[in-house]
Design an enzyme around this catalytic site. Structure first.
Site, PDB file in Angstrom:
ATOM      1  N   GLY A 427       0.813  -1.205   0.000  1.00  0.00           N
ATOM      2  CA  GLY A 427       0.000   0.000   0.000  1.00  0.00           C
ATOM      3  C   GLY A 427       0.842   1.249   0.000  1.00  0.00           C
ATOM      4  O   GLY A 427       2.073   1.208  -0.096  1.00  0.00           O
ATOM      5  N   GLN A 428       0.151   2.387   0.110  1.00  0.00           N
ATOM      6  CA  GLN A 428       0.803   3.692   0.111  1.00  0.00           C
ATOM      7  C   GLN A 428       0.323   4.471   1.321  1.00  0.00           C
ATOM      8  O   GLN A 428      -0.863   4.763   1.445  1.00  0.00           O
ATOM      9  CB  GLN A 428       0.467   4.463  -1.175  1.00  0.00           C
ATOM     10  CG  GLN A 428       1.092   5.828  -1.282  1.00  0.00           C
ATOM     11  CD  GLN A 428       2.588   5.759  -1.571  1.00  0.00           C
ATOM     12  OE1 GLN A 428       3.054   4.829  -2.218  1.00  0.00           O
ATOM     13  NE2 GLN A 428       3.339   6.722  -1.084  1.00  0.00           N
ATOM     14  N   GLY A 429       1.215   4.783   2.237  1.00  0.00           N
ATOM     15  CA  GLY A 429       0.858   5.588   3.399  1.00  0.00           C
ATOM     16  C   GLY A 429       0.972   7.069   3.085  1.00  0.00           C
ATOM     17  O   GLY A 429       1.316   7.475   1.973  1.00  0.00           O
ATOM     18  N   GLY A 430       0.680   7.906   4.084  1.00  0.00           N
ATOM     19  CA  GLY A 430       0.736   9.347   3.876  1.00  0.00           C
ATOM     20  C   GLY A 430       2.147   9.854   3.623  1.00  0.00           C
ATOM     21  O   GLY A 430       2.330  10.918   3.052  1.00  0.00           O
ATOM     22  N   GLY A 432       4.847   7.586   2.490  1.00  0.00           N
ATOM     23  CA  GLY A 432       5.622   6.652   1.682  1.00  0.00           C
ATOM     24  C   GLY A 432       4.939   5.304   1.570  1.00  0.00           C
ATOM     25  O   GLY A 432       3.811   5.112   2.017  1.00  0.00           O
ATOM     26  N   VAL A 434       4.055   1.257   2.018  1.00  0.00           N
ATOM     27  CA  VAL A 434       3.897   0.336   3.140  1.00  0.00           C
ATOM     28  C   VAL A 434       4.313  -1.055   2.663  1.00  0.00           C
ATOM     29  O   VAL A 434       3.864  -1.508   1.607  1.00  0.00           O
ATOM     30  CB  VAL A 434       2.434   0.314   3.653  1.00  0.00           C
ATOM     31  CG1 VAL A 434       2.311  -0.619   4.850  1.00  0.00           C
ATOM     32  CG2 VAL A 434       1.990   1.720   4.034  1.00  0.00           C
ATOM     33  N   LYS A 448       5.927   0.792   7.736  1.00  0.00           N
ATOM     34  CA  LYS A 448       5.618   2.031   7.024  1.00  0.00           C
ATOM     35  C   LYS A 448       6.519   3.162   7.506  1.00  0.00           C
ATOM     36  O   LYS A 448       7.096   3.118   8.594  1.00  0.00           O
ATOM     37  CB  LYS A 448       4.150   2.408   7.217  1.00  0.00           C
ATOM     38  CG  LYS A 448       3.754   2.705   8.651  1.00  0.00           C
ATOM     39  CD  LYS A 448       2.263   3.000   8.761  1.00  0.00           C
ATOM     40  CE  LYS A 448       1.892   4.278   8.064  1.00  0.00           C
ATOM     41  NZ  LYS A 448       0.478   4.640   8.299  1.00  0.00           N
ATOM     42  N   ASP A 546      -8.663  11.522  11.593  1.00  0.00           N
ATOM     43  CA  ASP A 546      -8.809  11.079  10.185  1.00  0.00           C
ATOM     44  C   ASP A 546      -9.539   9.745  10.123  1.00  0.00           C
ATOM     45  O   ASP A 546      -9.064   8.781   9.529  1.00  0.00           O
ATOM     46  CB  ASP A 546      -7.432  10.965   9.528  1.00  0.00           C
ATOM     47  CG  ASP A 546      -7.530  10.870   7.998  1.00  0.00           C
ATOM     48  OD1 ASP A 546      -8.578  11.258   7.448  1.00  0.00           O
ATOM     49  OD2 ASP A 546      -6.565  10.407   7.375  1.00  0.00           O
TER      50      ASP A 546
END
Length: 741
Positions: A427-430, A432, A434, A448, A546
């Site tokens: 995945g893509q974290g805020g 960078g 994951v 992450k 969030d």
């Protein structure tokens, strides 16, 4: 000798009269106008591989210009090009479908575009090279193919189309085909006809500038929309690419595919790949197969002796050789010239080098002299790297965090081993990517990137890591440890195998899973329990900031885990508000947007949106820019029920009461006045009561003192239309107090 001459004469006469596999009759025309006609296509009797491949060559009107057409089609279909290699395709001109109207909205002219070009099942419309285009104002058009054989409510297997609209004559723009005056869409494979169905509305005020709707298939790179295309013109044709294949087996894909290798060697009757140096390839667009020459050969594989050897040495651009080239049958040899030797991938890849010349010997001696210097330089670099790692460790608060008992501190090398050198991105974290990893005890984890830490942030970072590590709740993702030997710290969390609730609710067809009402209630209850714990059950007051489906992860048993908070989203300790943008569009508390103050009720607002998504399985913005929140409120305002918005998968009659109560609870969470919203403890309790009500009888519980209040939320642009980026800075707010005894 006379016998053999007689035999040859008989063969020659036979070939002139008829066509056999791979051998068209003698004297067949091989060109019509400016179009080559290669076999298995042909002009006239015994010149093609059957009627399906026959091409008619006739003059165009009175000009005398010869134009090829598909002889087997039921209408005149002009052929612009024919190809047998490298891929089988035909370019033709197909008519444009249309539907015209008068000022009273009556249909005056109509043509659905049917051409029936496929009487012999040879052709399929290429889904890779064509698109479907619709021109008009307030119109929808679609094409379909396949037969569902009664399996489902629709007659066809695939439907492809789009909607185009206009407000006035100046709405459409030249070169723009994105929904105003013109729209386009990809098509599905297997399409074999041009038939179009139109649906239009509010046509009476547009007949002056758009008297007709049009729809057509066209090559992707050969149509550029012009506003003038909306005017009346009923004799248009467009270039379309057709795939073709040998389909002698009819509709049976098994009998129309390539025969087994042992069968091919015996050249069965009707087998099309007759050249000795050819191979069979199964069609990717419908049943059937086509032929191509083997590597190292070119020509026509449908003709006996049609595939001929390529002289690779004469084509240096395609077949490079940095040495002496010699052509061989089906390939070529490339060797280094005398006095040279191959290097790297050999002379077909790069130039050869001399066989250890004197300059090379001198260079070797000099290089040996520098070997010691190189080793010394490498040792120095290693020491500098070790010093940098120590500096990162100190900068990221390592001296503090290594003393915390329940946090594992991983080295940089440990992290590479855990993630197999970052080989599995999940995945893509805020901040960078994951990565998925595995600890030594086979525990699966997610790794992450955190925020970048400087001297001013160090204390906040270490405090937040400690706080997260102490949050022990089944519905909060657990922080297991961190790596501090890198410029930006890496955090190691427990792994959730089913991804996020966002993926499950709104992901693609491969991730979208059936969710019963029981599962959804459990996800809602346990997510609420996790937020309740964050708000009131720890020694620190925590505001997530969030809350959304993307930040609710699910285990393999659908246990929800609140995630994406903490060190990457810091808010200064002992403050209750921030001027940074918090949250993601569609979930932001309107009060926070107005005041910059982040409270626990901001999380309640966001959780209300999550509840709506759970019972509707719709994202916050869906359809033609519909707002989920506004449409739910509108449903309650107009019919005092959210039934129309419920997900059809769970909207069975016996569960409507439960769904209505969840919807009302969500509306309360979304109230404009913060003091009228419930807290997370009440939200969790009411959801638990709904689960009990479902098991023991839906009408027996007075679920809340707010149960019969009028529900109203703010629907102004301030609340829902602000321009917030989903990648904007998101903050976790914490206010710590002495730990409760």
């Amino acid at each position: 000798m006379a016998f053999w001459l007689l035999a040859d004469l008989l063969i020659l006469l036979a070939s002139a009269a008829t066509s056999v596999a791979g051998r068209p009759a003698a004297g067949c025309q091989t060109r019509c106008g400016d179009v080559d006609i290669p076999y298995p296509f042909g002009i006239g009797p015994n010149c093609s591989r059957g009627k399906a491949f026959e091409i008619a060559c006739n003059p165009r009107n009175d000009s005398g210009e010869l134009v090829p057409t598909l002889a087997a089609a039921n209408s005149t279909i002009h052929v612009q090009s024919l190809s047998v290699a490298p891929i089988p395709e035909v370019k033709v001109m197909l008519p444009v479908a249309y539907q015209c109207y008068d000022s009273n909205n009556n249909i005056t002219d109509w043509f659905n575009g049917a051409v029936d070009l496929n009487n012999n099942r040879v052709y399929r419309i290429s889904d890779k090279r064509n698109m479907f285009v619709v021109l008009g104002c307030n119109t929808m058009a679609y094409t379909n193919n396949g037969n569902s054989s009664g399996k489902g409510p629709y007659a066809g297997l695939y439907y492809t189309g789009c909607v185009s609209y206009c407000n006035d004559s100046s709405s459409a723009q030249d070169g723009m085909c994105a929904g105003i005056g013109c729209c386009h869409v990809d098509i599905s494979p297997g399409l074999s006809d041009n038939v179009v169905t139109f649906q239009s509305w509010y046509r009476y005020f547009q007949v002056n500038f758009n008297p007709c709707d049009y729809a057509f298939l066209v090559a992707k790179d050969e149509y550029n929309f012009q506003r003038s295309d909306l005017q009346k013109d009923l004799n248009r044709t467009k270039p379309v690419w057709l795939d073709w294949a040998i389909r002698d087996g009819g509709n049976s894909s098994a009998s129309s595919s390539c025969p087994a290798p042992e069968v091919r060697k015996k050249m069965p009757a009707g087998y099309a790949c007759v050249s000795d140096n050819s191979e069979c390839v199964n069609s990717t667009n419908g049943p059937g197969y086509y032929c191509k020459c083997n590597k190292g050969y070119e020509g026509n594989p449908y003709l006996v002796g049609g595939c001929n050897d390529i002289d690779e040495c004469a084509r240096s651009d395609e077949y490079p050789c940095y040495g002496d080239c010699r052509n061989t049958v089906g390939d070529y040899d490339c060797k280094c010239r005398t006095g040279y030797q191959p290097r790297g991938g050999g002379p077909k890849i790069q130039e050869c080098s001399q066989k250890f010349p004197l300059p090379a010997q001198l260079a070797l001696g000099i290089s040996l002299g520098f070997s010691f210097l190189i080793v010394a330089a490498l040792f120095t670099l290693m020491m500098l790297q070790k010093r940098k790692i120590n500096e990162y460790f100190k900068k990221n608060g390592g001296s503090i965090l290594q003393k915390v008992d329940n946090i594992m501190i991983f080295s940089k090398d440990d992290l590479k081993k855990i993630t197999k050198n970052n080989s599995h991105v999940i995945g893509q974290g805020g901040f960078g990517k994951v990565f998925k990893g595995t600890l030594e005890d086979n525990t699966i984890v997610a790794v992450k990137t955190s925020i970048e830490v400087n001297e001013a942030r160090k204390e906040d970072f270490t405090n937040e890591v400690i706080i997260q590590s102490r949050m022990m709740h089944n519905n909060i993702i657990r922080l297991l440890g961190c790596c501090l030997e890198v410029d930006v710290p890496m955090l190691v969390y427990e792994f959730a195998a089913n991804g996020s609730l966002q993926d499950i609710l709104h992901g693609d067809a491969n991730r979208s899973l059936p969710l019963t009402l029981d599962i959804r209630l459990d996800i809602a209850i346990e997510s609420a329990e996790g937020l309740k714990y964050m708000h009131s059950s720890t020694n620190c007051t925590i505001r997530h900031g969030d809350v959304k489906p993307a930040n609710i992860l699910l285990t393999d048993k659908f246990v929800p885990k609140i995630s994406d908070f903490g060190t990457s989203k810091l808010l200064t300790i002992d403050k209750d508000f921030t001027m940074f943008v918090v949250g993601s569009m569609g979930y932001i508390d309107p009060i926070f947007h107005k005041t910059g103050r982040l409270t626990q009720k901001s999380d309640v607002y966001s959780f209300g949106v999550v509840l709506l998504e759970l019972i509707s399985r719709k994202p916050t913005i869906y359809g033609e820019n519909f707002s989920l929140i506004i449409e739910f409120q509108k449903a309650y305002d107009e019919v005092h029920s959210g039934r129309a918005m419920f997900d059809k998968e769970i909207a069975v009659e016996e569960d409507i009461f439960i769904l209505e109560e969840i919807g009302k609870l969500a509306m309360e969470c979304l109230k404009e006045k913060v003091e009228e919203r419930p807290d997370m403890k009440e939200v969790a309790e009411r959801l638990v009561m709904l689960r009990r009500a479902r098991k023991h009888g839906q009408g027996s519980y007075n679920l809340s003192p707010r149960h019969h209040e009028e529900i109203s939320i703010e629907t102004t642009p301030t609340g829902f239309g602000a321009d917030f980026s989903t990648n904007s800075s998101v903050t976790l707010s914490t206010t710590c107090t002495p730990e409760r005894k």
